[in-house]
Scaffold this motif. Structure first.
Motif, PDB file in Angstrom:
ATOM      1  N   PRO A 143       0.833  -1.216   0.000  1.00  0.00           N
ATOM      2  CA  PRO A 143       0.000   0.000   0.000  1.00  0.00           C
ATOM      3  C   PRO A 143       0.864   1.261   0.000  1.00  0.00           C
ATOM      4  O   PRO A 143       1.942   1.287   0.593  1.00  0.00           O
ATOM      5  N   TYR A 144       0.354   2.304  -0.650  1.00  0.00           N
ATOM      6  CA  TYR A 144       1.097   3.539  -0.812  1.00  0.00           C
ATOM      7  C   TYR A 144       0.749   4.539   0.289  1.00  0.00           C
ATOM      8  O   TYR A 144      -0.400   4.650   0.704  1.00  0.00           O
ATOM      9  N   ARG A 145       1.768   5.270   0.731  1.00  0.00           N
ATOM     10  CA  ARG A 145       1.581   6.378   1.663  1.00  0.00           C
ATOM     11  C   ARG A 145       1.631   7.688   0.883  1.00  0.00           C
ATOM     12  O   ARG A 145       2.004   7.721  -0.287  1.00  0.00           O
ATOM     13  N   ASP A 146       1.313   8.775   1.562  1.00  0.00           N
ATOM     14  CA  ASP A 146       1.347  10.085   0.904  1.00  0.00           C
ATOM     15  C   ASP A 146       2.722  10.414   0.342  1.00  0.00           C
ATOM     16  O   ASP A 146       2.841  11.095  -0.673  1.00  0.00           O
ATOM     17  N   ASP A 147       3.762   9.955   1.035  1.00  0.00           N
ATOM     18  CA  ASP A 147       5.117  10.296   0.621  1.00  0.00           C
ATOM     19  C   ASP A 147       5.775   9.210  -0.227  1.00  0.00           C
ATOM     20  O   ASP A 147       6.992   9.247  -0.467  1.00  0.00           O
ATOM     21  N   SER A 148       4.999   8.237  -0.706  1.00  0.00           N
ATOM     22  CA  SER A 148       5.559   7.187  -1.551  1.00  0.00           C
ATOM     23  C   SER A 148       6.009   7.760  -2.894  1.00  0.00           C
ATOM     24  O   SER A 148       5.445   8.736  -3.394  1.00  0.00           O
ATOM     25  N   GLU A 149       6.992   7.120  -3.458  1.00  0.00           N
ATOM     26  CA  GLU A 149       7.533   7.572  -4.740  1.00  0.00           C
ATOM     27  C   GLU A 149       6.503   7.367  -5.851  1.00  0.00           C
ATOM     28  O   GLU A 149       5.809   6.342  -5.901  1.00  0.00           O
ATOM     29  N   VAL A 150       6.390   8.348  -6.746  1.00  0.00           N
ATOM     30  CA  VAL A 150       5.483   8.211  -7.879  1.00  0.00           C
ATOM     31  C   VAL A 150       6.190   7.487  -9.018  1.00  0.00           C
ATOM     32  O   VAL A 150       7.414   7.501  -9.112  1.00  0.00           O
ATOM     33  N   GLY A 151       5.371   6.867  -9.890  1.00  0.00           N
ATOM     34  CA  GLY A 151       5.913   6.149 -11.043  1.00  0.00           C
ATOM     35  C   GLY A 151       4.847   5.991 -12.099  1.00  0.00           C
ATOM     36  O   GLY A 151       4.375   4.882 -12.354  1.00  0.00           O
ATOM     37  N   PRO A 152       4.427   7.095 -12.709  1.00  0.00           N
ATOM     38  CA  PRO A 152       3.313   7.039 -13.666  1.00  0.00           C
ATOM     39  C   PRO A 152       3.628   6.158 -14.879  1.00  0.00           C
ATOM     40  O   PRO A 152       4.760   6.165 -15.375  1.00  0.00           O
ATOM     41  N   LEU A 153       2.606   5.421 -15.329  1.00  0.00           N
ATOM     42  CA  LEU A 153       2.792   4.477 -16.434  1.00  0.00           C
ATOM     43  C   LEU A 153       2.178   4.949 -17.744  1.00  0.00           C
ATOM     44  O   LEU A 153       2.391   4.313 -18.775  1.00  0.00           O
ATOM     45  N   ASN A 154       1.396   6.025 -17.723  1.00  0.00           N
ATOM     46  CA  ASN A 154       0.730   6.459 -18.953  1.00  0.00           C
ATOM     47  C   ASN A 154       0.671   7.985 -19.001  1.00  0.00           C
ATOM     48  O   ASN A 154       1.086   8.678 -18.060  1.00  0.00           O
ATOM     49  N   VAL A 155       0.147   8.504 -20.087  1.00  0.00           N
ATOM     50  CA  VAL A 155       0.101   9.955 -20.297  1.00  0.00           C
ATOM     51  C   VAL A 155      -0.771  10.628 -19.250  1.00  0.00           C
ATOM     52  O   VAL A 155      -0.414  11.680 -18.701  1.00  0.00           O
ATOM     53  N   TYR A 156      -1.935  10.037 -18.973  1.00  0.00           N
ATOM     54  CA  TYR A 156      -2.848  10.638 -17.998  1.00  0.00           C
ATOM     55  C   TYR A 156      -2.178  10.815 -16.643  1.00  0.00           C
ATOM     56  O   TYR A 156      -2.178  11.915 -16.064  1.00  0.00           O
ATOM     57  N   SER A 157      -1.602   9.745 -16.110  1.00  0.00           N
ATOM     58  CA  SER A 157      -0.989   9.838 -14.783  1.00  0.00           C
ATOM     59  C   SER A 157       0.248  10.735 -14.810  1.00  0.00           C
ATOM     60  O   SER A 157       0.518  11.452 -13.839  1.00  0.00           O
ATOM     61  N   SER A 158       0.973  10.735 -15.916  1.00  0.00           N
ATOM     62  CA  SER A 158       2.123  11.636 -16.031  1.00  0.00           C
ATOM     63  C   SER A 158       1.682  13.093 -15.986  1.00  0.00           C
ATOM     64  O   SER A 158       2.348  13.940 -15.374  1.00  0.00           O
ATOM     65  N   SER A 159       0.552  13.383 -16.627  1.00  0.00           N
ATOM     66  CA  SER A 159       0.058  14.761 -16.631  1.00  0.00           C
ATOM     67  C   SER A 159      -0.348  15.200 -15.226  1.00  0.00           C
ATOM     68  O   SER A 159      -0.178  16.367 -14.848  1.00  0.00           O
ATOM     69  N   LYS A 160      -0.867  14.275 -14.431  1.00  0.00           N
ATOM     70  CA  LYS A 160      -1.251  14.616 -13.057  1.00  0.00           C
ATOM     71  C   LYS A 160      -0.023  14.855 -12.180  1.00  0.00           C
ATOM     72  O   LYS A 160      -0.039  15.729 -11.296  1.00  0.00           O
ATOM     73  N   VAL A 161       1.037  14.099 -12.415  1.00  0.00           N
ATOM     74  CA  VAL A 161       2.281  14.357 -11.690  1.00  0.00           C
ATOM     75  C   VAL A 161       2.798  15.751 -12.028  1.00  0.00           C
ATOM     76  O   VAL A 161       3.226  16.507 -11.142  1.00  0.00           O
TER      77      VAL A 161
END
Length: 315
Positions: A134-152
């Motif tokens: 499970p992820y915490r607020d401070d967990s590392e991000v790792g977007p896999l697609n354009v949508y999630s990359s745009s949110k980062v």
């Protein structure tokens, strides 16, 4: 209180508007939305508006357009807070046109106009890669697609450039009743109900911490009330999900249990990781369940579990 709500005609936006209109506190709501036939008339004719002390102003605007954004602010008093819900949220649509998705999901012209205004922005749990739950607020991000990359990129821009308070909410799948003003998508729970008696495959390894739309509205209202009281809030990024890790297959079977129909022969379990991906499939994380304890502690209430959310959805 002057509140700007972007993406107001969407599923969450409509539920939020209904909650604000039901409040005894008078608000001036400016609703930004892209062209959606019937939305404005549906809100204007709804009984909630007749009984509410709040006022509503409708603004059609493309947030990727500098001209549209400037018109949004033209002859308008400063906003007290912006609740930013707008996005190209379909990963498939974002993948088809990455440049448009990035312009829409990181609306720099809008953010620059709101530089001194508190902003609460909707992000996504899909910023996580799905391999370390499970992820915490401070967990590392790792977007896999354009949508999630745009949110980062949206999160980064807001945290770096805003002078006022900024909160980004990494929301899980939002579930609840149909949108109150119509013409918005149904939720995955409604899809599961529609598959009664129909053979349907549901994934067992695509897991989320799904959240009740009422809880999301209450979280947004927490920050509205803070501004009403003249308080500031700390800029931060929070996970926003329900208390339990559930798969698509879990949700489907809980719907079958709620409506007392036998799905043992029709709801088929499958592991997404073992299926061959087609050329049009978009990469997406599997298990992005997460802890939202820090946000619950901030807002002062516990988020509802899936069982209660199903009851709320079909009450």
């Amino acid at each position: 209180m002057k509140i700007l709500i972007t993406g107001a005609s969407g599923f969450l936006g409509q539920h939020l508007i209904a909650q604000l209109l039901s409040s005894d506190s008078p608000h001036h709501l400016t609703l930004q939305y892209r062209s959606k036939e019937g939305f404005e008339n549906s809100v204007k004719s709804h009984p909630l508006l007749n009984d509410s002390p709040s006022k509503i102003e409708f603004r059609q605007a493309d947030l990727a357009s500098q001209n549209d954004v400037e018109q949004l602010f033209k002859s308008s008093d400063p906003f007290d807070i912006c609740l930013h819900l707008a996005a190209i949220s379909s990963p498939r649509n974002a993948e088809k046109d990455p440049k448009s998705a990035m312009r829409s999901n990181v609306p720099v012209h809008l953010f620059d106009m709101l530089k001194d205004t508190p902003i609460v922005a909707l992000s996504t749990d899909q910023v996580y890669c799905g391999q370390k739950a499970p992820y915490r607020d401070d967990s590392e991000v790792g977007p896999l697609n354009v949508y999630s990359s745009s949110k980062v990129e949206m999160e980064k821009y807001l945290m770096k450039n805003q002078s006022s308070s900024v909160v980004c909410l990494r929301s899980s799948i939002i579930l609840g009743p149909e949108a109150p003003f119509g013409d918005a998508h149904s939720t995955f729970l409604h899809f599961c109900k529609s598959r009664e008696g129909v053979e349907t495959t549901f994934y067992t390894d695509e897991c989320r911490s799904v959240i009740n739309v009422g809880d999301v509205c209450n979280v947004l209202n927490h920050f509205v009330r803070a501004v009403e009281r003249g308080e500031t809030f700390e800029s931060s990024i929070y996970n926003m999900g329900g208390p339990h890790r559930v798969s698509r297959f879990d949700m489907a079977n809980m719907i079958a249990k709620h409506f007392s129909f036998d799905a043992s022969d029709t709801f088929i379990a499958a592991e997404k990781a073992n299926l061959n991906q087609g050329p049009d499939d978009v990469a997406s994380p599997l298990d992005i369940s997460m802890s939202s304890t820090r946000l619950e502690n901030l807002v002062g209430f516990k988020f509802k579990d899936l069982e209660q959310t199903i009851k709320d959805t079909f009450a």
